[in-house]
Design a protein around this motif. Sequence first.
Motif, short mmCIF file in Angstrom:
data_model
loop_
_atom_site.label_atom_id
_atom_site.label_comp_id
_atom_site.label_asym_id
_atom_site.label_seq_id
_atom_site.Cartn_x
_atom_site.Cartn_y
_atom_site.Cartn_z
N GLN A 17 0.76 -1.16 0.01
CA GLN A 17 -0.13 -0.11 0.25
C GLN A 17 0.84 1.27 0.14
OE1 GLN A 17 -4.14 -1.75 2.19
NE2 GLN A 17 -2.67 -0.47 3.40
N GLU A 18 1.86 1.49 0.78
CA GLU A 18 2.79 2.39 0.83
C GLU A 18 3.43 2.57 -0.63
OE1 GLU A 18 5.46 1.46 3.88
OE2 GLU A 18 4.26 2.14 5.46
N ARG A 19 3.90 1.42 -1.04
CA ARG A 19 4.59 1.66 -2.25
C ARG A 19 3.50 2.26 -3.34
NH1 ARG A 19 7.62 -2.88 -6.06
NH2 ARG A 19 5.78 -2.82 -7.26
N GLU A 20 2.51 1.40 -3.54
CA GLU A 20 1.75 1.96 -4.58
C GLU A 20 0.59 3.08 -4.50
OE1 GLU A 20 1.75 0.04 -7.68
OE2 GLU A 20 3.50 -0.62 -6.88
N GLY A 21 0.35 3.70 -3.24
CA GLY A 21 -0.25 4.65 -2.81
C GLY A 21 -1.73 4.23 -2.88
N ASP A 22 -2.22 3.06 -2.66
CA ASP A 22 -3.58 2.86 -2.49
C ASP A 22 -3.97 1.49 -1.65
OD1 ASP A 22 -6.23 3.16 -3.27
OD2 ASP A 22 -5.76 3.23 -5.33
N ILE A 23 -5.13 1.34 -1.43
CA ILE A 23 -5.39 0.15 -0.53
C ILE A 23 -5.50 -1.12 -1.51
CG2 ILE A 23 -6.49 1.58 1.07
CD1 ILE A 23 -9.12 0.71 -0.03
N LEU A 24 -5.23 -2.32 -0.79
CA LEU A 24 -5.24 -3.41 -1.54
C LEU A 24 -6.38 -3.67 -2.42
CD1 LEU A 24 -3.84 -5.94 1.28
CD2 LEU A 24 -2.60 -4.79 -0.49
N GLU A 25 -7.58 -3.21 -1.89
CA GLU A 25 -8.94 -3.60 -2.55
C GLU A 25 -8.77 -2.87 -4.02
OE1 GLU A 25 -13.75 -2.47 -1.94
OE2 GLU A 25 -12.20 -2.05 -0.41
N HIS A 26 -8.35 -1.63 -3.95
CA HIS A 26 -8.43 -0.51 -5.16
C HIS A 26 -7.19 -1.36 -6.18
CE1 HIS A 26 -10.34 2.59 -2.64
NE2 HIS A 26 -11.17 1.95 -2.94
N LEU A 27 -6.21 -1.66 -5.65
CA LEU A 27 -4.98 -2.20 -6.30
C LEU A 27 -5.44 -3.55 -7.05
CD1 LEU A 27 -2.11 -1.55 -3.78
CD2 LEU A 27 -2.70 -0.34 -5.87
N ILE A 28 -6.15 -4.14 -6.34
CA ILE A 28 -6.52 -5.47 -7.16
C ILE A 28 -7.84 -5.28 -8.33
CG2 ILE A 28 -7.91 -7.69 -6.93
CD1 ILE A 28 -6.76 -7.63 -3.98
N GLU A 29 -8.47 -4.08 -8.04
CA GLU A 29 -9.52 -3.65 -8.86
C GLU A 29 -8.64 -3.03 -10.17
OE1 GLU A 29 -12.22 -1.22 -7.11
OE2 GLU A 29 -12.99 -2.41 -5.74
N LYS A 30 -7.65 -2.11 -9.90
CA LYS A 30 -7.20 -1.56 -10.87
C LYS A 30 -6.12 -2.42 -11.89
CE LYS A 30 -4.93 1.78 -8.85
NZ LYS A 30 -4.21 2.91 -8.02
N ASN A 31 -5.46 -3.25 -10.89
CA ASN A 31 -4.43 -3.98 -11.99
C ASN A 31 -4.81 -5.50 -12.06
OD1 ASN A 31 -1.94 -2.14 -11.63
ND2 ASN A 31 -2.99 -2.30 -9.68
N GLY A 32 -5.96 -5.68 -11.64
CA GLY A 32 -6.40 -7.39 -11.95
C GLY A 32 -5.56 -8.33 -11.07
N ILE A 33 -6.07 -9.31 -10.87
CA ILE A 33 -5.41 -10.36 -9.92
C ILE A 33 -3.86 -10.65 -10.49
CG2 ILE A 33 -5.29 -12.74 -9.38
CD1 ILE A 33 -8.38 -12.79 -9.27
N GLU A 34 -3.61 -10.89 -11.60
CA GLU A 34 -2.08 -11.11 -12.19
C GLU A 34 -1.44 -10.11 -11.89
OE1 GLU A 34 -1.01 -14.09 -12.85
OE2 GLU A 34 -2.99 -14.83 -12.51
N GLY A 35 -1.85 -8.62 -12.08
CA GLY A 35 -1.24 -7.33 -11.86
C GLY A 35 -0.69 -7.26 -10.67
N PHE A 36 -1.79 -7.52 -9.75
CA PHE A 36 -1.40 -7.39 -8.36
C PHE A 36 -0.67 -8.19 -7.93
CE2 PHE A 36 -2.20 -8.54 -3.75
CZ PHE A 36 -2.33 -7.27 -3.30
N LEU A 37 -0.49 -9.52 -8.41
CA LEU A 37 0.41 -10.38 -7.81
C LEU A 37 1.89 -10.13 -8.19
CD1 LEU A 37 -1.76 -13.84 -8.28
CD2 LEU A 37 -1.14 -12.66 -6.20
N ALA A 38 1.94 -9.54 -9.31
CA ALA A 38 3.32 -9.07 -9.86
C ALA A 38 3.87 -8.13 -8.69
CB ALA A 38 3.09 -8.68 -11.09
#
Length: 171
Positions: A37-58
Amino acid sequence: MRNIVFIGMPGAGKSTIGVVIAKIFGYSFVDADIKIQEREGDILEHLIEKNGIEGFLAIENDVNLHIEGERMVISTGGSACYCEEAMRHYKEHDLVVYLQLDLPEIQQRVGSLAKRGVVIHKGNTLRDLYEERTPLYEKYADITVDLTGCQIHDSVKRTEKAIRACSKLYE
């Protein structure tokens, strides 16, 4: 001394127990989800929505690979078990501890998966996730601590005892 890395399902107590274990061993505590969250500047829920599962896992894989230091207790996200590169790194260099709970207890603790920022495919249930992840946790764990039915105090004592008994920590 090696780092202690906690893996397990959401709600297993990785962060809660991790903080206390860090104090007991005189280690620092790192929550990998907070690092994401610190690195990406957003909460996990939003990061998964924005990047998709594969993007988030990367992202999760990269963050876990770049947590550096010694004498740390690292609480990974529940989905870190999908990050093969990071998990191999942890397995090679650190003590990986699987905090295990049975499914009914996980179901009782977790609540809303979406609000926790859990990586889960649409249409899958918590049971599906549990059955999918359990073999991965077992694959990467140096030790497994069964915390089913334990309150926090007993969970910490059981986890501390298992860690102290593992010679890999002191290699």
